[in-house]
Write a protein that holds these residues in place. Structure first.
Motif, short mmCIF file in Angstrom:
data_model
loop_
_atom_site.label_atom_id
_atom_site.label_comp_id
_atom_site.label_asym_id
_atom_site.label_seq_id
_atom_site.Cartn_x
_atom_site.Cartn_y
_atom_site.Cartn_z
N GLN A 371 -5.47 91.16 7.59
CA GLN A 371 -5.24 89.89 7.95
C GLN A 371 -5.65 89.36 9.07
O GLN A 371 -6.18 88.41 9.92
CB GLN A 371 -3.87 89.29 7.75
CG GLN A 371 -2.88 89.11 7.23
CD GLN A 371 -1.46 88.59 6.94
OE1 GLN A 371 -1.05 87.48 7.83
NE2 GLN A 371 -0.81 88.44 6.89
N ASP A 374 -6.01 89.76 14.84
CA ASP A 374 -4.89 89.59 15.85
C ASP A 374 -3.91 89.10 14.78
O ASP A 374 -3.32 88.21 14.75
CB ASP A 374 -5.51 87.59 16.17
CG ASP A 374 -6.48 88.09 17.08
OD1 ASP A 374 -6.45 89.00 18.19
OD2 ASP A 374 -7.14 86.70 17.80
N TRP A 375 -3.85 89.84 14.01
CA TRP A 375 -2.57 89.85 12.99
C TRP A 375 -1.06 89.84 13.85
O TRP A 375 -0.17 89.53 12.48
CB TRP A 375 -3.13 91.71 11.84
CG TRP A 375 -2.35 92.34 12.40
CD1 TRP A 375 -3.64 93.11 13.35
CD2 TRP A 375 -1.56 93.10 12.76
NE1 TRP A 375 -3.03 94.65 13.57
CE2 TRP A 375 -1.89 94.41 13.09
CE3 TRP A 375 0.22 92.58 12.40
CZ2 TRP A 375 -0.43 95.28 13.13
CZ3 TRP A 375 1.40 93.89 12.61
CH2 TRP A 375 0.79 95.34 13.43
N LYS A 376 -1.07 90.59 14.42
CA LYS A 376 -0.03 90.35 15.06
C LYS A 376 0.42 88.55 15.04
O LYS A 376 2.07 88.75 15.65
CB LYS A 376 0.41 91.78 16.44
CG LYS A 376 0.60 93.27 15.70
CD LYS A 376 0.47 93.72 17.09
CE LYS A 376 0.60 94.97 16.95
NZ LYS A 376 1.05 96.46 17.90
N GLN A 377 -0.31 87.76 16.20
CA GLN A 377 -0.29 86.84 16.53
C GLN A 377 0.14 85.60 15.01
O GLN A 377 0.61 84.63 15.27
CB GLN A 377 -1.09 86.15 16.90
CG GLN A 377 -1.11 86.45 19.07
CD GLN A 377 -1.11 88.77 18.84
OE1 GLN A 377 -2.62 89.10 18.93
NE2 GLN A 377 -0.25 89.53 19.20
N ILE A 378 -0.54 86.19 14.21
CA ILE A 378 -1.33 85.11 12.90
C ILE A 378 -0.16 85.50 11.69
O ILE A 378 0.30 84.41 11.51
CB ILE A 378 -2.17 84.73 13.34
CG1 ILE A 378 -3.25 86.46 11.82
CG2 ILE A 378 -3.30 84.10 13.86
CD1 ILE A 378 -4.47 86.27 11.65
N ALA A 379 -0.12 86.68 11.76
CA ALA A 379 1.24 86.58 10.20
C ALA A 379 2.15 86.52 10.28
O ALA A 379 3.08 86.14 11.69
CB ALA A 379 0.82 88.48 10.21
N ASP A 380 2.91 86.28 9.21
CA ASP A 380 3.89 85.85 8.86
C ASP A 380 5.12 86.55 9.67
O ASP A 380 5.31 87.35 9.37
CB ASP A 380 4.52 85.78 7.16
CG ASP A 380 5.58 84.16 6.70
OD1 ASP A 380 6.88 85.11 7.05
OD2 ASP A 380 4.89 83.43 6.78
N LYS A 381 6.08 85.53 10.57
CA LYS A 381 6.39 86.06 11.32
C LYS A 381 7.86 86.99 10.30
O LYS A 381 8.41 87.93 11.29
CB LYS A 381 7.20 84.89 11.97
CG LYS A 381 6.50 84.36 13.07
CD LYS A 381 6.05 85.35 14.17
CE LYS A 381 5.50 84.54 15.14
NZ LYS A 381 4.16 84.27 14.40
#
Length: 490
Positions: A371, A374-381
């Motif tokens: 993704q 910045d996947w740690k910020q934008i991926a589904d929580k």
């Protein structure tokens, strides 16, 4: 740093830097050019692979006619070729060891004439750093070997998952790109291999030569076991007076409070939650979780993983119920299927299963990383929650995975559900399933008219089982998909 490095602990050296570049005068006969052709998988469309990419990275010759480089630079490779300075010929190379847990790799070249005129590098002795001024060697776009000056600024224990402690040096540098296996020399000896570069801060991350020594020793018997598996959670005591008094830690003593011990970790049979690790192999642990090493203070994992091997026995003194006790346990290898959410996704394809146009996948680090940076910020929580809960989930069993509905292929069969994505499956027809193989078997063997999928967040999807099965071939042809599933990841 683009590779999956999770935690940075206490660091030692700090100096201002002075960096310059110059044409390389030496080491031409020890440093080689590695040409890597790779092809990642497409997690958005898991039945197909992504674009083919080519990269030129660096490596150096070591004893035994092998080439040392960074493992992450070889991820998803389909072809590896090597060249030496002054020659245009490319030699085929194969991977002898590729260890993503320590960041290093060894290559083998079948045609031994490649090594004519080449010399192995000398390694810095274990536990030593002869100086702080270093030389870094990198191939440029014209296949010329360039020399960059660098200054050592910090040394620490850094972690590759799952909690594999690696001795990591940080150097200041003028390099704008790199971190792909460039050798770093101090006093004409190999100080380590570059594995990442922060172009903004001009920080080059270098795996210390201690790790190279460790890999060579590990592989000496013909079997490479890798870094021992020690995978606990702990809290440094620091200056928390109440915490120290509650557990009965004596004044002047330090230690690490154990908060979680997964059953698959080394030591899980003797370590317990709420133990306080006071010392390892006689080395006292301070209140920040550090011990005194030749490089200064390092995090306590270094006593277990830097110079010990699978099968070695480790001794610990812990405080349990206000009493000091001595523990001993053997170090295990990292299990290949250690994680409910796989954290090493390179070199294998995503597992998937398509039913009624719904694409189901097993959640993995590769899926999240696809993704973007910045996947740690934008991926589904919700997906991040499962990723962050890897240790606790590991005791569910080695064949248990988190199944997600990644997206849908719009079709009349799944009308109304075509916009669903990134949903965590909890049950099928009221029963949980462990993995995609079990999911497929459950659906194929069902005699119920409907297949009822339940997802986290109280979301329900219902498909007519027989209709979805009948329309499967048409849906696959519509979207140019060869197979409805890949359960092996190959």
């Amino acid at each position: 740093m683009r590779h999956l490095i999770i935690i940075s602990m206490i660091m030692t050296f700090a100096m201002p830097w002075s960096v310059s570049t110059a044409a390389a005068q030496s080491f031409d006969d020890r440093i080689v050019n590695i040409l890597v052709t790779s092809q990642k998988h497409d997690y958005g469309s898991p039945w197909q692979q992504g674009e083919i990419r080519r990269a030129s990275i660096a490596g150096c010759v070591i004893e035994g006619k092998r080439i040392l480089t960074s493992s992450y630079s070889l991820a998803d490779h389909v072809l590896i070729e090597v060249m030496k300075k002054g020659e245009s010929r490319k030699y085929a190379a194969t991977v002898e060891i590729k260890d993503y847990h320590c960041g290093l790799a060894l290559l083998h070249v079948e045609d031994e004439t490649f090594f004519n005129g080449l010399k192995p590098v000398a390694l810095l002795p274990v536990g030593s750093m002869a100086g702080r001024s270093a030389k870094v060697y990198k191939w440029d776009s014209m296949s010329s070997l360039k020399e960059y000056l660098a200054e050592l600024t910090k040394t620490s224990i850094r972690f590759y998952e799952p909690n594999c402690g690696v001795l990591m040096h940080q150097f200041s540098t003028s390099m704008n790109e790199g971190g792909d296996g460039e050798p770093v020399f101090i006093d004409n000896m190999l100080a380590g291999m570059a594995t990442g570069l922060n172009a903004e801060t001009k920080t080059l991350f270098v795996i210390g030569s201690d790790m190279v020594h460790r890999m060579i020793r590990d592989a000496a018997d013909g079997t490479y076991d890798g870094i021992p598996f020690f995978w606990i959670d702990g809290v440094d005591l620091q200056s928390d007076v109440n915490l120290r008094e509650y557990y009965g830690v004596a004044p002047g003593e330090g230690g690490v409070l154990v908060t979680q011990v997964p059953g698959i970790s080394s030591g899980s049979d003797v370590l317990k939650k709420d133990d306080i690790i006071l010392s390892i192999e006689g080395h006292a642990i301070d209140d920040r979780g550090n011990y005194v090493s030749p490089y200064g203070k390092l995090y306590f994992y270094g006593l277990i993983q830097l110079d010990r091997f699978v099968g070695d026995e480790v001794s610990m003194t812990v405080l349990r119920d206000r009493k000091k006790i001595n523990l001993r346990f053997k170090l295990k290898a990292i299990p290949g299927d250690c994680c409910t959410v796989p954290i090493i996704s390179a070199d294998s394809g995503p597992r998937y299963f398509i039913f009624g146009g719904l694409i189901f996948q097993e959640l993995s680090a590769g899926y999240l990383e696809s993704q973007g940076k910045d996947w740690k910020q934008i991926a589904d929580k919700r997906l991040l929650y499962y990723f962050d809960s890897i240790k606790g989930l590991s005791d569910r069993g080695p064949d248990t995975r988190i199944i997600i509905l990644s997206r849908a292929l719009p079709d009349p069969v799944n009308k109304g559900y075509q916009y669903l994505k990134d949903l965590v499956l909890t049950s099928i027809n009221g029963k949980p399933v462990k993995n995609l193989a079990e999911m497929k078997t459950t659906i194929d063997s069902s005699s119920d008219r409907f297949v009822v999928f339940k997802f986290a967040g109280e979301i329900t999807v219902v498909l007519d089982r027989e209709l979805a099965a009948k329309q499967s071939k048409r849906i696959l042809m519509k979207y140019n998909i060869n197979s409805s599933h890949n359960l092996s990841g190959k």
